[in-house]
Scaffold this motif. Structure first.
Motif, PDB file in Angstrom:
ATOM      1  N   TRP B  75       0.838  -1.204   0.000  1.00 30.24           N
ATOM      2  CA  TRP B  75       0.000   0.000   0.000  1.00 30.24           C
ATOM      3  C   TRP B  75       0.867   1.246   0.000  1.00 30.24           C
ATOM      4  O   TRP B  75       0.635   2.183  -0.752  1.00 30.24           O
ATOM      5  CB  TRP B  75      -0.935   0.022   1.225  1.00 30.24           C
ATOM      6  CG  TRP B  75      -1.700   1.309   1.291  1.00 30.24           C
ATOM      7  CD1 TRP B  75      -2.864   1.608   0.653  1.00 30.24           C
ATOM      8  CD2 TRP B  75      -1.298   2.514   1.977  1.00 30.24           C
ATOM      9  NE1 TRP B  75      -3.217   2.922   0.905  1.00 30.24           N
ATOM     10  CE2 TRP B  75      -2.268   3.493   1.717  1.00 30.24           C
ATOM     11  CE3 TRP B  75      -0.201   2.848   2.787  1.00 30.24           C
ATOM     12  CZ2 TRP B  75      -2.200   4.785   2.230  1.00 30.24           C
ATOM     13  CZ3 TRP B  75      -0.122   4.136   3.294  1.00 30.24           C
ATOM     14  CH2 TRP B  75      -1.111   5.097   3.022  1.00 30.24           C
ATOM     15  N   TRP B  79       0.809   4.177  -2.667  1.00 30.05           N
ATOM     16  CA  TRP B  79       0.233   5.468  -2.251  1.00 30.05           C
ATOM     17  C   TRP B  79       1.210   6.613  -2.477  1.00 30.05           C
ATOM     18  O   TRP B  79       0.815   7.698  -2.901  1.00 30.05           O
ATOM     19  CB  TRP B  79      -0.190   5.408  -0.776  1.00 30.05           C
ATOM     20  CG  TRP B  79      -0.985   6.600  -0.329  1.00 30.05           C
ATOM     21  CD1 TRP B  79      -2.335   6.783  -0.444  1.00 30.05           C
ATOM     22  CD2 TRP B  79      -0.471   7.792   0.299  1.00 30.05           C
ATOM     23  NE1 TRP B  79      -2.695   8.013   0.074  1.00 30.05           N
ATOM     24  CE2 TRP B  79      -1.572   8.648   0.533  1.00 30.05           C
ATOM     25  CE3 TRP B  79       0.801   8.214   0.680  1.00 30.05           C
ATOM     26  CZ2 TRP B  79      -1.448   9.904   1.141  1.00 30.05           C
ATOM     27  CZ3 TRP B  79       0.934   9.470   1.283  1.00 30.05           C
ATOM     28  CH2 TRP B  79      -0.169  10.293   1.503  1.00 30.05           C
ATOM     29  N   TYR B 160     -16.633   3.714   7.417  1.00 31.29           N
ATOM     30  CA  TYR B 160     -16.359   2.292   7.194  1.00 31.29           C
ATOM     31  C   TYR B 160     -17.407   1.753   6.229  1.00 31.29           C
ATOM     32  O   TYR B 160     -18.491   2.331   6.090  1.00 31.29           O
ATOM     33  CB  TYR B 160     -16.366   1.524   8.522  1.00 31.29           C
ATOM     34  CG  TYR B 160     -17.741   1.290   9.094  1.00 31.29           C
ATOM     35  CD1 TYR B 160     -18.447   2.328   9.702  1.00 31.29           C
ATOM     36  CD2 TYR B 160     -18.357   0.037   9.010  1.00 31.29           C
ATOM     37  CE1 TYR B 160     -19.714   2.121  10.214  1.00 31.29           C
ATOM     38  CE2 TYR B 160     -19.628  -0.176   9.523  1.00 31.29           C
ATOM     39  CZ  TYR B 160     -20.304   0.869  10.116  1.00 31.29           C
ATOM     40  OH  TYR B 160     -21.567   0.671  10.607  1.00 31.29           O
ATOM     41  N   ASN B 177     -10.523   1.664   3.685  1.00 31.03           N
ATOM     42  CA  ASN B 177      -9.439   0.955   3.009  1.00 31.03           C
ATOM     43  C   ASN B 177      -8.436   0.339   4.001  1.00 31.03           C
ATOM     44  O   ASN B 177      -7.297   0.045   3.642  1.00 31.03           O
ATOM     45  CB  ASN B 177      -8.738   1.965   2.089  1.00 31.03           C
ATOM     46  CG  ASN B 177      -7.984   1.304   0.980  1.00 31.03           C
ATOM     47  OD1 ASN B 177      -8.328   0.190   0.572  1.00 31.03           O
ATOM     48  ND2 ASN B 177      -6.943   1.956   0.505  1.00 31.03           N
ATOM     49  N   ALA B 180      -6.226  -2.897   3.196  1.00 28.86           N
ATOM     50  CA  ALA B 180      -5.079  -2.739   2.308  1.00 28.86           C
ATOM     51  C   ALA B 180      -3.985  -1.903   2.967  1.00 28.86           C
ATOM     52  O   ALA B 180      -2.806  -2.085   2.690  1.00 28.86           O
ATOM     53  CB  ALA B 180      -5.527  -2.067   1.009  1.00 28.86           C
ATOM     54  N   ARG B 181      -4.384  -0.998   3.853  1.00 25.50           N
ATOM     55  CA  ARG B 181      -3.460   0.024   4.331  1.00 25.50           C
ATOM     56  C   ARG B 181      -2.749  -0.329   5.633  1.00 25.50           C
ATOM     57  O   ARG B 181      -1.554  -0.070   5.788  1.00 25.50           O
ATOM     58  CB  ARG B 181      -4.266   1.316   4.497  1.00 25.50           C
ATOM     59  CG  ARG B 181      -3.509   2.508   4.967  1.00 25.50           C
ATOM     60  CD  ARG B 181      -4.379   3.771   4.839  1.00 25.50           C
ATOM     61  NE  ARG B 181      -3.750   4.860   5.525  1.00 25.50           N
ATOM     62  CZ  ARG B 181      -4.104   5.285   6.734  1.00 25.50           C
ATOM     63  NH1 ARG B 181      -5.116   4.735   7.373  1.00 25.50           N
ATOM     64  NH2 ARG B 181      -3.452   6.270   7.312  1.00 25.50           N
ATOM     65  N   LYS B 226     -14.692  -4.822   3.388  1.00 23.16           N
ATOM     66  CA  LYS B 226     -14.472  -4.990   1.956  1.00 23.16           C
ATOM     67  C   LYS B 226     -14.552  -3.607   1.343  1.00 23.16           C
ATOM     68  O   LYS B 226     -15.618  -3.016   1.275  1.00 23.16           O
ATOM     69  CB  LYS B 226     -15.563  -5.884   1.338  1.00 23.16           C
ATOM     70  CG  LYS B 226     -15.601  -7.296   1.945  1.00 23.16           C
ATOM     71  CD  LYS B 226     -14.492  -8.185   1.389  1.00 23.16           C
ATOM     72  CE  LYS B 226     -14.429  -9.526   2.085  1.00 23.16           C
ATOM     73  NZ  LYS B 226     -13.781  -9.454   3.436  1.00 23.16           N
ATOM     74  N   PRO B 227     -13.387  -3.087   0.931  1.00 29.86           N
ATOM     75  CA  PRO B 227     -13.388  -1.726   0.404  1.00 29.86           C
ATOM     76  C   PRO B 227     -14.319  -1.611  -0.799  1.00 29.86           C
ATOM     77  O   PRO B 227     -14.345  -2.489  -1.651  1.00 29.86           O
ATOM     78  CB  PRO B 227     -11.935  -1.484  -0.002  1.00 29.86           C
ATOM     79  CG  PRO B 227     -11.172  -2.705   0.347  1.00 29.86           C
ATOM     80  CD  PRO B 227     -12.100  -3.756   0.828  1.00 29.86           C
ATOM     81  N   LYS B 230     -15.557   4.644  -3.339  1.00 29.03           N
ATOM     82  CA  LYS B 230     -16.252   5.694  -2.588  1.00 29.03           C
ATOM     83  C   LYS B 230     -16.107   7.007  -3.299  1.00 29.03           C
ATOM     84  O   LYS B 230     -15.021   7.338  -3.712  1.00 29.03           O
ATOM     85  CB  LYS B 230     -15.676   5.796  -1.182  1.00 29.03           C
ATOM     86  CG  LYS B 230     -16.682   6.195  -0.146  1.00 29.03           C
ATOM     87  CD  LYS B 230     -16.183   7.370   0.671  1.00 29.03           C
ATOM     88  CE  LYS B 230     -17.175   8.555   0.502  1.00 29.03           C
ATOM     89  NZ  LYS B 230     -16.740   9.744   1.134  1.00 29.03           N
TER      90      LYS B 230
END
Lengths: 121, 230
Positions: B75, B79, B160, B177, B180-181, B226-227, B230
């Motif tokens: 990540w 990023w 969330y 997220n 993942a982060r 589960k992202p 957004k």
């Protein structure tokens, strides 16, 4: 006579409250940092976290009728232990592990200024 | 006398050797971090420096001294090369929205800085488990769901992904997220002892309010997110 007694009592309470409470300026900083995010900068219950999805409206501190029903001890208690401790919403967080007793006493004083009210005696 | 200085010299050489063995890319990453001006907004030497609200508000960006324990490396590298807003509000503001625009690094620099930041770890926080293990976590039956959504105010300040849509508050970093982060072992450590990482923050301390087991469950719930776009 009665008024005299009341006066003495009131000033006694004021002394007790101011003793050990954080200074007004520090309290402003604390309020803006911790409480305004939900209760709003002016205490109207409309802070940046409060959207349509927010399950309960944070207390409007300017409402004297509601705030007047809560004693200072009630206020200290809910700030320390969070909403569920007084059968209110858990969206009101517990701050007892974050703020000192003196800081909480300062915040209670500020809430009394906002609501222009005292608790039940 | 000569013996002592010879000993000293070989010790110094040994140290130099060890340092160069620690990896060219780490040292390179530290240089890129400095030369790109990252240090103007982020400090990378722990422990935490901020003591008062004024100290916290003076910071222009989040502290990175434990970045290697907090983030997942994949990540972080991605990023740095293509940063997207994390906090709904501008850092340290409750009034201005986060408009994005974080400085970007080119691919090579991003990789070097990632290696440098991933070297900044703290004792007692194990590396993140493999992603395939985390992907197996299902949110539905986890006890931590109740803590996060009902019993505690987490959702009052953090976005969330609920079943149907992204919901929650805005003053904390988005957790949409988080899988993942964030390293779940760091979330556990942060929740157990948040003062060590962030002594001054507008999130309440939950140590002493939530048990270790409560924290494990709530962390597991966060790892079930589960992202969604957004």
């Amino acid at each position: 006579m009665i008024t005299m007694k009341k006066l003495i009592l009131a000033s006694f309470a004021a002394v007790v409250l101011s003793f050990g409470a954080a200074k007004a300026e520090e309290t402003e900083t604390l309020y803006k940092f911790y409480c305004a995010q939900c209760h709003g900068f002016d205490g109207n219950g409309d802070g940046p976290n409060v959207s349509q999805d927010f399950p309960v409206t944070p207390r409007n501190f300017n409402k004297g009728d509601v705030m007047g029903k809560l004693s200072d001890a009630d206020l200290v208690n809910v700030i320390k232990e969070g909403g569920p401790s007084v059968s209110k919403s858990p969206m009101m967080p517990p701050w007892g592990k974050t703020l000192t007793d003196a800081e909480i006493a300062g915040l209670v004083k500020k809430l009394r200024v906002l609501c222009k009210c005292k608790g039940p005696s | 006398m000569r013996f002592v200085s010879a000993l000293f010299l070989s010790a110094a050489m040994g140290a130099a050797l060890l340092m160069s063995m620690a990896g060219v890319s780490k040292a390179g990453g530290a240089d890129v971090f400095k030369s790109k001006g990252c240090a103007a907004c982020h400090y990378t030497d722990g422990p935490a420096k901020e003591k008062t609200i004024a100290d916290q508000l003076a910071k222009k960006g989040p502290e990175l001294w434990y970045a290697g324990s907090k983030f997942r490396p994949e990540w972080l590298g991605a990023w740095l090369a293509d940063p997207k807003p994390i906090r709904p509000y501008k850092y340290n503001s409750l009034t201005e929205k986060n408009a994005g625009g974080h400085p970007k690094l080119s691919g090579g620099d991003a990789g070097q800085v990632k290696d440098f930041l991933m070297g900044l770890t703290v004792k007692g926080v194990a590396a993140a488990p493999p992603m395939k293990d985390i992907k197996k976590i299902k949110g539905k039956k986890i006890k931590g769901k109740l803590t996060f959504t009902k019993k505690q105010p987490c959702s009052g300040c953090h976005l969330y992904p609920a079943r149907k849509k992204v919901t929650g508050g805005f003053t904390g970093p988005s957790l949409v997220n988080a899988v993942a982060r964030l390293n779940p072992n760091w979330i556990q450590a942060y929740m157990e002892n948040s003062k060590a990482f962030k002594p001054v923050k507008d999130m309440p301390n939950f140590a002493g309010i939530l048990s270790k087991a409560d924290i494990r469950n709530v962390t597991k719930f966060i790892m079930s997110f589960k992202p969604k776009a957004k």
